[in-house]
Design a protein around this motif. Structure first.
Motif, PDB file in Angstrom:
ATOM      1  N   ASN A  70       0.844  -1.191   0.000  1.00  0.00           N
ATOM      2  CA  ASN A  70       0.000   0.000   0.000  1.00  0.00           C
ATOM      3  C   ASN A  70       0.878   1.238   0.000  1.00  0.00           C
ATOM      4  O   ASN A  70       1.911   1.278   0.689  1.00  0.00           O
ATOM      5  N   ILE A  71       0.466   2.263  -0.715  1.00  0.00           N
ATOM      6  CA  ILE A  71       1.233   3.513  -0.734  1.00  0.00           C
ATOM      7  C   ILE A  71       1.369   4.066   0.671  1.00  0.00           C
ATOM      8  O   ILE A  71       2.412   4.606   1.036  1.00  0.00           O
ATOM      9  N   PHE A  72       0.301   3.898   1.457  1.00  0.00           N
ATOM     10  CA  PHE A  72       0.341   4.296   2.863  1.00  0.00           C
ATOM     11  C   PHE A  72      -0.087   3.090   3.694  1.00  0.00           C
ATOM     12  O   PHE A  72      -1.284   2.842   3.883  1.00  0.00           O
ATOM     13  N   GLY A  73       0.896   2.350   4.176  1.00  0.00           N
ATOM     14  CA  GLY A  73       0.624   1.089   4.840  1.00  0.00           C
ATOM     15  C   GLY A  73      -0.149   1.207   6.129  1.00  0.00           C
ATOM     16  O   GLY A  73      -0.878   0.285   6.501  1.00  0.00           O
ATOM     17  N   LEU A  74      -0.027   2.330   6.828  1.00  0.00           N
ATOM     18  CA  LEU A  74      -0.720   2.488   8.099  1.00  0.00           C
ATOM     19  C   LEU A  74      -2.156   2.963   7.923  1.00  0.00           C
ATOM     20  O   LEU A  74      -3.006   2.691   8.764  1.00  0.00           O
ATOM     21  N   ASN A  75      -2.425   3.686   6.858  1.00  0.00           N
ATOM     22  CA  ASN A  75      -3.783   4.164   6.607  1.00  0.00           C
ATOM     23  C   ASN A  75      -4.022   4.187   5.095  1.00  0.00           C
ATOM     24  O   ASN A  75      -3.851   5.213   4.441  1.00  0.00           O
ATOM     25  N   ALA A  76      -4.450   3.051   4.579  1.00  0.00           N
ATOM     26  CA  ALA A  76      -4.552   2.851   3.137  1.00  0.00           C
ATOM     27  C   ALA A  76      -5.339   3.931   2.392  1.00  0.00           C
ATOM     28  O   ALA A  76      -4.940   4.322   1.287  1.00  0.00           O
TER      29      ALA A  76
END
Length: 359
Positions: free
Chosen positions: A142-148
């Motif tokens: 995910n581009i932002f693994g903590l907050n997709a």
């Protein structure tokens, strides 16, 4: 349905039905994220819930143009960016914090111990500042693994920057030509991806997000700039049904055709209809509520999805249990979004707004 009428939108008019539809789309994408963890696309009853993001993008283009077209030329570009940051970024930060906590303290699994502290800090900072950082292999890069969902906010910010720099200056003809080129981009992405517009959220599909925001944001702008309104008696319920129909549309070999049609034509039409529809008084509070919780819900729900995924992998609940979990989970997430709005987002935005006025 009547013929399109060219009208001048009333100053400070509020489109409650469009607010309500945004909330319906946000709830649909929460249910979609639950269900995609359990079922492959062809077995998922809400397999096209991800198209809610394209609806958001189109609505955003309409709303930004409506809110700023007549005044952005008279304001400093830095003021525009400050207003957008105040509106959007508190929940970007909050969603990142929730994502970090869920990653570190997931009761059903996960492997935070396999990440060095420095790397976790970098992943968190990238999420907070919306810097694409697809390095979490166990989260499908995910581009932002903590907050997709941050991937769509990244492109929303890019669209806002381009809007403030030059898009608002374009004539309707130039805007239309640019939108046509963007439509070609949507068709290209759909073809390249084997007939689906689901990309944009991962490192591998990063540029698909550019195509999705480009067309839909521009289409929303054109709707406002052209003052397209279709008067109808559909109302909130009728339009909600029409919107939900796209999300439960079967995932099939015809996606290469149906998904671009929905994005290129159907969603803009729904916004044109929503802008001209009359809201029955009894639905006003519902639309206002859905509109208010839509963004908090979108930006806070995904931390729970990673926990749910690990729970599902570990315990393999049956269909009855899953039905109960998804229904109760969605209701609880709406409640969390409401609390987040009242006790975090609204106060923080009010504080930042007051600070900006004093400077």
């Amino acid at each position: 349905m009547t013929k399109p009428q060219t009208e001048t939108l009333k100053p400070k008019q509020h489109f409650e039905i469009l607010d309500g539809l945004r909330g319906i789309a946000a709830v649909a994408i929460v249910i979609f994220h639950f269900m995609e963890i359990v079922h492959p696309p062809k077995e998922n009853f809400i397999s096209h819930g991800f198209l809610a993001v394209d609806f958001f993008f189109c609505l955003s283009g309409f709303v930004i143009a409506y809110a700023y077209h007549d005044r952005i030329g008279k304001m400093k570009i830095t003021d525009f960016f400050k207003l957008r940051l105040i509106r959007l970024h508190p929940l970007v930060v909050f969603g990142s914090v929730l994502g970090l906590l869920a990653f570190l303290f997931d009761p059903f699994g996960g492997n935070p111990e396999s990440y060095q502290i420095g790397k976790v800090i970098l992943i968190f900072l990238a999420s907070v500042f919306l810097i694409p950082f697809p390095v979490m292999a166990d989260r499908y890069f995910n581009i932002f693994g903590l907050n997709a969902p941050g991937w769509s906010l990244f492109w929303e910010y890019i669209a806002n920057i381009f809007y403030a720099l030059f898009l608002y200056k374009l004539s309707r003809r130039s805007l239309f030509l640019l939108t046509v080129f963007a439509a070609i981009g949507i068709c290209f992405v759909s073809h390249r991806a084997g007939g689906s517009l689901m990309g944009g959220w991962s490192g591998e599909t990063f540029w698909d997000g550019c195509a999705r925001i480009s067309y839909s944001f521009l289409a929303g702008m054109i709707i406002y700039r052209s003052n397209w309104i279709i008067k109808s008696k559909l109302g909130f319920i009728g339009l909600s049904i029409l919107l939900l129909a796209t999300f439960v549309m079967p995932f099939s070999d015809w996606n290469w055709l149906t998904e671009p049609i929905v994005v290129l034509l159907y969603f803009p039409l729904l916004i044109v209809l929503g802008a001209g529809a009359t809201l029955a008084p009894g639905f006003k509070k519902i639309c206002v509520f859905f509109g208010q919780i839509s963004y908090p819900l979108y930006m806070t729900h995904y931390a729970v999805m990673w926990i749910f995924a690990n729970y599902y992998t570990k315990y393999k609940p049956d269909t009855t249990q899953l039905t109960f979990i998804v229904i109760i989970g969605t209701i609880l997430l709406v409640g969390i979004a409401y609390l987040t709005m009242n006790f975090y987002d609204t106060p923080v935005r009010k504080y930042l707004t007051n600070r900006r006025k004093k400077v």
